[in-house]
Design a protein around this motif. Structure first.
Motif, short mmCIF file in Angstrom:
data_model
loop_
_atom_site.label_atom_id
_atom_site.label_comp_id
_atom_site.label_asym_id
_atom_site.label_seq_id
_atom_site.Cartn_x
_atom_site.Cartn_y
_atom_site.Cartn_z
N VAL A 35 0.84 -1.20 0.00
CA VAL A 35 0.00 0.00 0.00
C VAL A 35 0.87 1.25 0.00
CG1 VAL A 35 -1.82 1.27 1.21
CG2 VAL A 35 -1.80 -1.23 1.28
N ALA A 36 0.62 2.16 -0.93
CA ALA A 36 1.26 3.48 -0.93
C ALA A 36 0.34 4.45 -0.20
CB ALA A 36 1.50 3.94 -2.35
N LEU A 37 0.87 5.15 0.81
CA LEU A 37 0.12 6.17 1.53
C LEU A 37 0.63 7.52 1.04
CD1 LEU A 37 -1.84 7.09 3.74
CD2 LEU A 37 -0.02 6.75 5.42
N VAL A 38 -0.24 8.27 0.37
CA VAL A 38 0.19 9.52 -0.27
C VAL A 38 -0.64 10.69 0.22
CG1 VAL A 38 0.98 8.28 -2.32
CG2 VAL A 38 -1.33 9.20 -2.26
N GLY A 39 -0.11 11.88 0.03
CA GLY A 39 -0.78 13.12 0.43
C GLY A 39 0.24 14.23 0.48
N ARG A 40 -0.23 15.45 0.58
CA ARG A 40 0.67 16.60 0.59
C ARG A 40 1.47 16.64 1.89
NH1 ARG A 40 -1.30 20.91 -3.36
NH2 ARG A 40 0.83 21.56 -2.92
N SER A 184 4.10 -0.57 -5.07
CA SER A 184 2.72 -0.51 -4.57
C SER A 184 1.75 -1.25 -5.46
CB SER A 184 2.28 0.95 -4.41
OG SER A 184 2.27 1.60 -5.67
N LYS A 185 0.73 -1.81 -4.81
CA LYS A 185 -0.38 -2.47 -5.51
C LYS A 185 -1.72 -1.82 -5.17
CE LYS A 185 2.37 -5.63 -7.21
NZ LYS A 185 2.75 -5.59 -8.64
N ALA A 186 -1.74 -0.98 -4.15
CA ALA A 186 -2.94 -0.22 -3.77
C ALA A 186 -2.47 1.14 -3.27
CB ALA A 186 -3.73 -0.94 -2.68
N THR A 187 -3.36 2.14 -3.32
CA THR A 187 -3.00 3.50 -2.94
C THR A 187 -4.05 4.08 -2.01
OG1 THR A 187 -1.97 3.79 -5.11
CG2 THR A 187 -2.34 5.77 -3.80
N VAL A 188 -3.60 4.64 -0.89
CA VAL A 188 -4.48 5.35 0.04
C VAL A 188 -4.08 6.82 0.02
CG1 VAL A 188 -5.16 5.65 2.45
CG2 VAL A 188 -4.89 3.35 1.51
N TRP A 189 -5.04 7.66 -0.29
CA TRP A 189 -4.81 9.11 -0.42
C TRP A 189 -5.40 9.82 0.79
CZ3 TRP A 189 -8.01 12.65 -4.14
CH2 TRP A 189 -7.49 13.94 -4.11
N LEU A 190 -4.53 10.48 1.56
CA LEU A 190 -4.98 11.26 2.72
C LEU A 190 -5.05 12.73 2.28
CD1 LEU A 190 -5.68 11.53 5.72
CD2 LEU A 190 -3.23 11.63 6.22
N THR A 195 -9.37 9.86 4.18
CA THR A 195 -8.68 8.93 3.29
C THR A 195 -9.61 8.41 2.20
OG1 THR A 195 -9.14 7.12 4.84
CG2 THR A 195 -6.95 8.15 4.95
N ARG A 196 -9.04 8.20 1.03
CA ARG A 196 -9.71 7.51 -0.07
C ARG A 196 -8.77 6.40 -0.53
NH1 ARG A 196 -10.45 13.02 -1.14
NH2 ARG A 196 -12.59 13.72 -1.42
N ARG A 197 -9.33 5.28 -0.94
CA ARG A 197 -8.49 4.13 -1.34
C ARG A 197 -8.77 3.75 -2.79
NH1 ARG A 197 -6.05 -0.71 1.78
NH2 ARG A 197 -5.79 -2.29 0.16
N MET A 198 -7.70 3.44 -3.51
CA MET A 198 -7.77 2.95 -4.88
C MET A 198 -7.05 1.60 -4.94
SD MET A 198 -6.12 4.63 -8.35
CE MET A 198 -4.45 4.44 -7.71
N GLU A 199 -7.71 0.60 -5.47
CA GLU A 199 -7.10 -0.75 -5.55
C GLU A 199 -6.21 -0.84 -6.79
OE1 GLU A 199 -7.18 -2.81 -3.17
OE2 GLU A 199 -8.67 -1.71 -1.98
N GLU A 200 -5.24 0.03 -6.83
CA GLU A 200 -4.29 0.08 -7.94
C GLU A 200 -3.03 0.75 -7.42
OE1 GLU A 200 -4.04 2.09 -12.40
OE2 GLU A 200 -6.00 1.80 -11.44
#
Length: 621
Positions: A35-40, A184-190, A195-200
């Motif tokens: 899981v990639a945890l991304v955000g500013r 990463s295989k999934a991405t969580v955007w904070l 948070t929003r999650r994308m299964e990619e």
């Protein structure tokens, strides 16, 4: 069928200083997930990761970890207090039953001997030691906060290979696009506390993020049109009827409040560079320049011509001489041999990796203006410092903020603001991407694309290099540098391999021993000491720890097989779960751990056996 999560965060909220940082965050991690945890910068990513690690307790929400699941967390700033040597620090992270030889193996792979005193570690050495401590236990879940910070390209590429080979789950924060895309295989955007999650994986994140923001913009437009209709009614309907409908007034106020809150989304960085007069056609010409320190060639017989408009990237391991070469090319350092000719009408602006030494008690305004007034000259025109800093994501309230309270990302944006306000036709950037978030990197790329002058860039960010440079100068070792056309990927295609040792195909994790290359010149090393140089392949034989593992692993595997057989015999009891559910759960967890350790031991033994045969074959060749 989806695996049950090992770690779950639900409806997590946290407030700092009266301001909500996280309002409704969720995170779910199953076995083997990436899981990639991304955000500013400042969005709360690191805080959320600490909540997941159990280091911070949230104000609200729920954290659940499957019984028996092991979690290891890599902080941005490791704490070495109480440990005299690197090996002691790494081994202290091992639990009962962990392989004690994996600590030494990882330190070897990361170019450390283990006897280094923790009090004198550089930034890169600290990061490598912390990585070894985190990876050594082979946990079920790895939580990594900026693992590539202070690492050079060979170490980053080695870490990618190591993490891809691990069986555990991974939650990753990084500003390195290529690193995120690879793992990463999934991405969580904070974003704005939610948070929003994308299964990619991260490769699809930016297109997904843009679509979400476009949908939000359409919703705001619909809401704005609805507000306009309500205002029309307020002006004419209420007046005509001489009677207020308080319910509709309340609805209008509520919609305006919602619109204001939605528009609180963090703005975009707006960057422009002040451009000076046009330089001469040939900006820099170096002929046979060399530099040596302590009898070692740091730069040897390098010749290069940089023309107006060129964008040159310089890459190589830490300590390979990149900064020394850059200083000679820009006239800051005289070569021992050879010559450097700088073009006429050259206006050079430099941003180095030390980020200058600024008074921590200065405010942002003082740092930008030197304490002289409230205006900064940008492109020959005065601009209010608050307006200029707003272009770099600083709020008007922060203009009077002392520098000591700024985050690493904020300090990076400040130094960019200072550098880009100066007129130039040659921009020299030494690791400009450190601590910058992805959006700021995007806009820095746009700035460079629009910049009419010449660029010289040192960077370990492969994606950034691919996007901005026209040629890549590679440190080949022993002071030699070779130029390749194109960005980093083009260089790899021409060279046949990356910055690390040449390999025909991905080698086993134990296929080479890492050695610490000599450091760059101490006079021109980055602040905090020269980084550990990237390991290089050399003729070798099995190390003492590898020989010991080859001898002891068969006994360990046999013991694990006996333990598994005993556990399986106990679990074969059909009435065990109904009679004693707690014992059933405990035995199941022990069984899973033993099976995982057996598989890991078998894999390690096979790697070492293949390596031994390969080395024996070389010796007999």
């Amino acid at each position: 069928m989806a695996l049950p999560p090992l770690l779950t965060l639900q409806d997590v909220a946290l407030t700092f200083g009266g301001t909500p940082l996280i309002t409704k965050a969720e995170l779910s991690v199953a076995a083997g997930e990436r899981v990639a945890l991304v955000g500013r910068n400042g969005s709360g990513k690191s805080t959320l990761l600490k909540i997941a690690a159990g280091l911070i307790e949230a104000d609200a929400g729920r954290r659940f970890v499957q019984p028996g699941a092991t979690i290891r967390y890599l902080p941005q700033e490791p704490d070495f207090s109480g440990f005299e040597t690197v090996l002691g620090y790494v081994e202290a992270g091992l639990a009962e039953g962990d392989d004690p030889y994996r600590a030494r193996y990882l330190l070897e792979e990361l170019g450390l001997g283990g006897e280094e005193p923790t009090a004198s570690l550089s930034g890169g050495e600290s990061r490598r030691a912390a990585l070894a401590r985190t990876l050594a236990p082979s946990p079920d879940i790895l939580l990594l906060d900026e693992p590539t910070n202070h690492l050079d390209l060979p170490a980053i590429e080695w870490l990618e290979t190591e993490l891809k080979a691990l069986r555990g789950a991974l939650v990753l924060i990084s500003h390195d696009r290529r690193f995120l895309e690879t793992l990463s295989k999934a991405t969580v955007w904070l974003d704005r506390g939610v948070t929003r999650r994308m299964e990619e994986g991260f490769s699809g994140f930016e297109a997904w993020r843009d679509s979400v923001l476009e949908e939000e913009a359409r919703d705001r437009q619909k809401l704005a049109r609805k507000i306009a209709a309500e205002e029309d009614w307020m002006r004419y309907g209420v007046t005509a009827r001489r009677k207020r409908n308080m319910r509709r007034v309340g609805l209008l106020q509520d919609m305006r409040r919602r619109l204001r809150e939605e528009r609180r989304a963090v703005g975009q960085v707006q960057m422009t560079a002040s451009e000076g007069e046009t330089s001469s056609k040939i900006v820099i010409e170096a002929k046979g320049v060399s530099k040596a320190y302590g009898g070692r060639d740091v730069v040897k017989d390098v010749s290069i011509r940089i023309a107006r408009g060129d964008r040159l990237g310089i890459v190589g391991p830490n300590g390979a001489g990149k900064t020394t070469l850059l200083n000679m090319l820009t006239g800051a350092l005289a070569p021992d041999a050879g010559s450097v000719t700088l073009g006429a009408t050259l206006e050079m602006v430099t941003l180095d990796q030390r980020r200058e030494s600024l008074d921590p008690n200065w405010t942002l305004a003082e740092a930008m203006t030197g304490g002289r007034g409230d205006y900064v000259m940008v492109g020959g025109q005065p601009k209010h410092v608050a307006s200029w800093m707003k272009d770099f994501l600083f709020s008007p309230e922060q203009v009077r903020t002392p520098l000591r309270v700024l985050s690493g990302g904020e300090r990076g944006r400040l130094m960019l603001a200072r550098a880009l306000a100066q007129p130039s036709n040659l921009l020299v950037l030494d690791e400009p991407t450190n601590d910058l978030d992805l959006e700021t990197l995007d806009l820095l790329e746009e700035l460079i694309a629009d910049y009419a002058g010449t660029l010289i860039l040192i960077s370990h960010d492969r994606d950034f290099l691919d996007r901005v440079v026209t040629s890549t100068l590679v440190a080949e070792g022993d002071g030699r540098f070779v130029e390749y056309a194109g960005g980093y990927s083009d260089m790899v295609a021409q060279r046949g391999h990356g910055i690390g040792p040449r390999t025909v195909s991905p080698a086993p994790r134990t296929a080479s021993v890492k050695e610490r290359a000599p450091e760059d010149s101490p006079e021109h090393a980055p602040e905090g000491g020269a980084e550990t140089a990237a390991p290089r392949e050399k003729k070798r034989k099995l190390s003492g720890s590898e020989k010991h593992q080859l001898e002891t692993l068969p006994r360990l595997m046999a013991a694990l097989e006996r333990d598994i057989a005993k556990l399986q015999g106990a679990l074969d009891d059909p009435d065990l779960y109904a009679r004693d559910p707690a014992r059933f759960e405990k035995l199941t967890t022990l069984m899973g751990n033993a099976q995982a350790k057996l598989a890991q031991s078998e894999e390690r033994w096979l790697e070492l056996e293949m390596l031994r045969e390969e080395l024996d074959g070389r010796g007999g060749a």
